[in-house]
Design a protein around this motif. Structure first.
Motif, PDB file in Angstrom:
ATOM      1  N   ALA A   1       0.828  -1.211   0.000  1.00  0.00           N
ATOM      2  CA  ALA A   1       0.000   0.000   0.000  1.00  0.00           C
ATOM      3  C   ALA A   1       0.856   1.251   0.000  1.00  0.00           C
ATOM      4  O   ALA A   1       0.488   2.262  -0.597  1.00  0.00           O
ATOM      5  N   SER A   2       2.018   1.185   0.658  1.00  0.00           N
ATOM      6  CA  SER A   2       2.842   2.392   0.758  1.00  0.00           C
ATOM      7  C   SER A   2       3.478   2.762  -0.578  1.00  0.00           C
ATOM      8  O   SER A   2       4.013   3.855  -0.731  1.00  0.00           O
ATOM      9  N   THR A   3       3.406   1.854  -1.558  1.00  0.00           N
ATOM     10  CA  THR A   3       4.006   2.187  -2.849  1.00  0.00           C
ATOM     11  C   THR A   3       3.064   2.970  -3.754  1.00  0.00           C
ATOM     12  O   THR A   3       3.477   3.510  -4.770  1.00  0.00           O
ATOM     13  N   PHE A   4       1.792   3.024  -3.395  1.00  0.00           N
ATOM     14  CA  PHE A   4       0.831   3.725  -4.250  1.00  0.00           C
ATOM     15  C   PHE A   4       0.791   5.217  -3.945  1.00  0.00           C
ATOM     16  O   PHE A   4       0.971   5.622  -2.801  1.00  0.00           O
ATOM     17  N   HIS A   5       0.502   5.989  -4.985  1.00  0.00           N
ATOM     18  CA  HIS A   5       0.256   7.423  -4.762  1.00  0.00           C
ATOM     19  C   HIS A   5      -1.093   7.626  -4.098  1.00  0.00           C
ATOM     20  O   HIS A   5      -1.243   8.406  -3.174  1.00  0.00           O
ATOM     21  N   PHE A   6      -2.106   6.911  -4.643  1.00  0.00           N
ATOM     22  CA  PHE A   6      -3.461   7.043  -4.115  1.00  0.00           C
ATOM     23  C   PHE A   6      -3.945   5.667  -3.699  1.00  0.00           C
ATOM     24  O   PHE A   6      -4.618   4.984  -4.455  1.00  0.00           O
ATOM     25  N   PRO A   7      -3.565   5.240  -2.486  1.00  0.00           N
ATOM     26  CA  PRO A   7      -3.840   3.856  -2.090  1.00  0.00           C
ATOM     27  C   PRO A   7      -5.324   3.523  -2.096  1.00  0.00           C
ATOM     28  O   PRO A   7      -5.706   2.419  -2.491  1.00  0.00           O
ATOM     29  N   PHE A   8      -6.172   4.473  -1.691  1.00  0.00           N
ATOM     30  CA  PHE A   8      -7.588   4.133  -1.608  1.00  0.00           C
ATOM     31  C   PHE A   8      -8.168   3.872  -2.990  1.00  0.00           C
ATOM     32  O   PHE A   8      -8.937   2.934  -3.195  1.00  0.00           O
ATOM     33  N   ILE A   9      -7.748   4.714  -3.943  1.00  0.00           N
ATOM     34  CA  ILE A   9      -8.247   4.545  -5.310  1.00  0.00           C
ATOM     35  C   ILE A   9      -7.773   3.200  -5.864  1.00  0.00           C
ATOM     36  O   ILE A   9      -8.532   2.474  -6.522  1.00  0.00           O
ATOM     37  N   ALA A  10      -6.534   2.852  -5.528  1.00  0.00           N
ATOM     38  CA  ALA A  10      -6.008   1.556  -5.986  1.00  0.00           C
ATOM     39  C   ALA A  10      -6.812   0.416  -5.383  1.00  0.00           C
ATOM     40  O   ALA A  10      -7.132  -0.564  -6.070  1.00  0.00           O
ATOM     41  N   ALA A  11      -7.169   0.560  -4.097  1.00  0.00           N
ATOM     42  CA  ALA A  11      -7.956  -0.488  -3.447  1.00  0.00           C
ATOM     43  C   ALA A  11      -9.325  -0.610  -4.103  1.00  0.00           C
ATOM     44  O   ALA A  11      -9.847  -1.714  -4.288  1.00  0.00           O
ATOM     45  N   LEU A  12      -9.889   0.522  -4.458  1.00  0.00           N
ATOM     46  CA  LEU A  12     -11.188   0.496  -5.124  1.00  0.00           C
ATOM     47  C   LEU A  12     -11.096  -0.195  -6.475  1.00  0.00           C
ATOM     48  O   LEU A  12     -11.985  -0.927  -6.883  1.00  0.00           O
ATOM     49  N   ASP A  13      -9.982   0.068  -7.169  1.00  0.00           N
ATOM     50  CA  ASP A  13      -9.793  -0.526  -8.488  1.00  0.00           C
ATOM     51  C   ASP A  13      -9.783  -2.043  -8.426  1.00  0.00           C
ATOM     52  O   ASP A  13     -10.040  -2.715  -9.418  1.00  0.00           O
ATOM     53  N   SER A  14      -9.444  -2.567  -7.253  1.00  0.00           N
ATOM     54  CA  SER A  14      -9.345  -4.022  -7.145  1.00  0.00           C
ATOM     55  C   SER A  14     -10.711  -4.680  -6.949  1.00  0.00           C
ATOM     56  O   SER A  14     -10.814  -5.892  -6.949  1.00  0.00           O
ATOM     57  N   ILE A  15     -11.745  -3.876  -6.771  1.00  0.00           N
ATOM     58  CA  ILE A  15     -13.071  -4.470  -6.527  1.00  0.00           C
ATOM     59  C   ILE A  15     -13.659  -4.980  -7.832  1.00  0.00           C
ATOM     60  O   ILE A  15     -13.528  -4.342  -8.870  1.00  0.00           O
TER      61      ILE A  15
END
Lengths: 445, 359
Positions: B236-250
């Motif tokens: 998670a710490s490697t992402f610029h926008f971790p929440f958006i990345a998490a959403l993308d995984s849904i």
């Protein structure tokens, strides 16, 4: 110049104007009136009955005159003129230079009360307003039998006069609102008002360049009564078969008073449908443009491919395609209003051929677009009020254009823009987006 | 006029808009474990600030903070209102440029930056011209549209969560030395300052703001924990926008859209837009009150033009970040001084009123 010569000068050119010498209890009088507005034979009979009774009971001329009507001295022409134009009979006494405005048997120049033409009723009261202002107020009084319904009448206009009546429910309507409306009417009493545009601009002082109608209107007495109960004011204009509702609010396009004849869940379902209808009208055409031309990656790949397939061979961008078809659709709607009822179906048929099959087969537009258009048109028609639905039709173009430039982001911002515009309106200081119930209840957004 | 509900909702929406973009990234990179600690500490600071601020505002009655400072005497307006104005202007410029950059990265790769910023500014300026009432009503309408989407996708984002990542629960206070922790205050600061500008127009019950703040706490925690629980801290710490990345995984199989992130993103952008408009309106108020020579109507045209030029003058993404960092000093200054000064001046004012009443 004498009274009679002035009257003659003004009205004698009209062939329906009559002026007769007669005797009333052996006093010479002159009778005047328009035989197009009154039933002269019956009126004359009535007058004769009066005279006979007076002669039998030995009534003097002075007393008899007060029986017929208010005695006016013939110095000003205004009262006589107004009486004549309203279909009254003027009895002029030459010796005393005075006249009486007498009520007559009027010709029936109004249609009877019929079911509404422009609005449909779903399980509610069927009668609708007519052209005669007094019948309208009568219908309304039958609908709300309360001593708190107040009616104030105004004669507006200087050259051409017209009756304007304000109706409100005392105790339900906000006092400030009523005061403001009354003040506006008093201030602009001399303005000539022929239509609702002038009523809204000259009389009420609204800005003319608004996309949303400033005045809501209804043909249905039941709805009008509901508006009154919810604290709105109604304006009736003579010869206009609608009640003008003040102020007009956003909520009105979703809510109909007669919804409440149904059980609560059904009512909520219907209202939810209308909200969905509005959202779909605004969003659907824009979504098509955005997803086809700007953001196809939002869709699942299968769907994106099948959409691309339907657009195969179509020679222009999605925005041109959709604006073209929307325009044809608007033309069909307008044409079907214009045409007489017995030719109207032709338009439906021809339009159906264009929209249904031919245009797709000719590879001018895609299949999907036809579906979108049909859905939009249906959705557009779910809201209440023809003018409001027209505003909505215009608003969707703004979103289509924004969607063509900015994709789905444009749709969102277009919606925010529409919301902002709606929020920026506040007729008489009442926000357009507020929900108005009885007075003293707080408005929440 | 009492507009408690509208103002409370506005406060809520503005903060939702601020939470999900930068905040998760900053918190995740500020510490390795026990992310709740920086979140709670930040939240406490926020709560303390609004407590003092609300208390101060309740002293000053129907005044707004601009007139409070202008009455406070020479020097004070300069010391307090000038930094606020500069801070507001910087926030507008940064947010605008930032949103536009995000937009081009996420889904408008072919649209030029200026076009996006222009649309943003036009709408913001339109609402700002129409006034605060319009802004609040627009906020509520937009919120009614966007809130369900945000709630739905926040709920859906728990799809890929692995609860074991929640441990270890604590990792000490090393994050205090990390600059990212201080950056994360962006979500806590600035959003509430508008509450002091509303008073002459609208009144509101101050208690509701606290309730709204408490409702926000879960969202602060979700925004940080959902990416951590989905990917683990190391990823998670490697992402610029971790929440958006998490959403993308849904993956929602019943939805016809591939990237539901886009809808979530759009709703957040709309809330950010409300924030932008609110700040723009506040800035116009401050400037037109302090320099009465300039008519507010000219200002509403001139200010957006200036902001647009400033946004275009920023050469690239790195400079936006730099500006953001500089702004953080100002941010702390504003967040500390404005509530405190409101409190003290308000108290002084009330004492004066009491004295007059006693006389």
């Amino acid at each position: 110049m004498g009274f009679i010569s002035r009257i003659k000068e003004q009205y004698a050119v009209s062939d329906d104007f009559f002026i007769l010498n007669d005797y009333l209890l052996e006093t010479p009088v002159i009778l005047m009136g328009f035989n197009s507005l009154m039933d002269w034979t019956l009126t004359k009979q009535n007058l004769q009955t009066y005279i006979n009774t007076a002669a039998d009971t030995g009534l003097g001329l002075e007393e008899f005159r007060t029986v017929l009507g208010q005695v006016e001295t013939a110095s000003g022409m205004d009262k006589a003129s107004a009486g004549l134009l309203q279909g009254k009979l003027i009895i002029y006494f030459e010796q005393e230079n005075s006249f009486i405005v007498m009520d007559t048997v009027a010709r029936t120049l109004d249609r009877s009360i019929t079911p509404p033409v422009n609005e449909n009723v779903f399980q509610g009261t069927l009668s609708s307003f007519t052209e005669d202002i007094n019948s309208n107020i009568g219908i309304l009084r039958k609908q709300i039998q309360s001593s708190h319904v107040n009616v104030s009448s105004y004669t507006i206009g200087s050259e051409e006069t017209r009756q304007l009546t304000l109706v409100y429910y005392e105790g339900h309507a906000d006092v400030n609102l009523i005061e403001k409306i009354k003040m506006q009417i008093e201030q602009n009493k001399h303005q000539q008002i022929d239509n609702l545009q002038q009523l809204s601009q000259r009389m009420m002082g609204f800005r003319n360049w608004t996309l949303v109608p400033n005045l809501n209107q209804t043909e249905l007495p039941e709805e009008a009564a509901n508006f009154l109960r919810n604290g709105r004011a109604l304006l009736f204009m003579d010869r206009l078969p609608v009640a003008v509702v003040l102020p007009s609010l956003l909520w009105d396009i979703f809510v109909l008073g007669s919804d409440r004849h149904m059980p609560l869940p059904l009512m909520m379902f219907l209202r939810a449908l209308r909200v969905i209808g509005v959202m779909l009208t605004l969003i659907l055409p824009g979504t098509y443009v955005a997803l086809v031309s700007v953001n196809p990656e939002v869709l699942r790949i299968e769907l994106a491919l099948s959409i691309a397939q339907t657009r195969e061979g179509i020679p222009y961008p999605a925005i041109v395609e959709i604006v073209l078809m929307l325009l044809i659709l608007e033309l069909i709607i307008e044409a079907s209003i214009r045409l007489p009822k017995n030719i109207g179906p032709t338009i439906t048929m021809v339009g159906g051929i264009i929209l249904g099959e031919a245009v797709v087969q000719a590879k001018l537009v895609s299949n999907l677009l036809i579906i979108i258009l049909a859905a939009t048109t249906i959705a557009n028609s779910t809201i209440i009020g023809l003018q409001q639905s027209l505003s909505l039709r215009i608003a969707k173009y703004i979103i289509v254009i924004l969607a063509a430039i900015y994709g789905v982001f444009g749709i969102m911002e277009g919606l925010v823009l529409v919301f902002a515009y709606l929020s920026s309106l506040h007729p008489f200081g009442i926000p357009y987006t507020s929900i108005m119930r009885c007075k003293k209840e707080v408005n929440h957004g | 006029m009492d507009r408690t509900w509208q103002i409370t909702l506005m406060y809520f929406f503005i903060h939702l808009g601020l939470i999900f973009f930068l905040y998760p990234g900053d918190v995740i990179s500020s510490t390795n474990d026990g992310h709740w600690l920086p979140v709670i500490i930040g939240f406490m600071v926020h709560l303390a600030a609004i407590t003092v601020y609300m208390k101060g505002l309740s002293f000053i009655g129907r005044r707004d903070i601009i007139s409070l400072y202008l009455e406070a005497g020479k020097g004070w307006p300069l010391l307090l209102l000038l930094p606020v104005t500069v801070y507001f202007l910087l926030i507008i410029i940064i947010t605008l440029r930032y949103c536009a950059e995000m937009m081009t990265i996420v889904f408008l790769s072919n649209t030029p930056l200026w076009a996006i910023m222009l649309l943003f500014l036009l709408i913001a300026a339109f609402i700002a011209i129409k006034g605060i009432g319009t802004l609040l009503r627009t906020g509520v309408l937009t919120g009614m549209l966007c809130l369900p989407v945000i709630l739905l996708f926040t709920a859906a984002s728990f799809q890929n969560v692995d609860w074991r990542y929640i441990f270890p629960l604590a990792d000490g206070f090393a994050f205090f030395t990390d600059s990212d922790f201080y950056q994360s205050f962006f979500a806590f600061a600035g959003g509430f300052l508008f509450l002091g500008f509303l008073q002459p127009y609208f009144t509101y019950r101050k208690k509701n703001i606290f309730i709204a703040a408490l409702v926000l706490l879960p969202f602060f925690l979700f925004s940080v924990y959902i990416p951590v629980l989905t990917f683990g801290q190391a990823t998670a710490s490697t992402f610029h926008f971790p929440f958006i990345a998490a959403l993308d995984s849904i993956n929602l199989s019943w939805l016809m859209f591939d990237r539901i992130t886009i809808f979530f993103f759009l709703c957040l952008i709309s809330f950010t837009m409300l924030f932008l408009t609110m700040v723009l309106w506040s800035t116009i108020r401050v400037i037109s009150r302090c320099i009465p020579v300039i008519k507010p109507s000219y200002l509403t045209f001139a200010l957006p033009v200036l902001i647009f030029i400033a946004c275009m003058a920023i050469p690239n993404w790195e400079d936006v970040k730099l500006l953001f960092e500089w702004n953080s000093y100002l941010r702390f200054y504003v967040v500390i001084t404005i509530p405190l000064s409101t409190y003290f001046f308000g108290k002084r004012l009330q004492r004066k009123v009491d004295c007059h009443a006693a006389d």
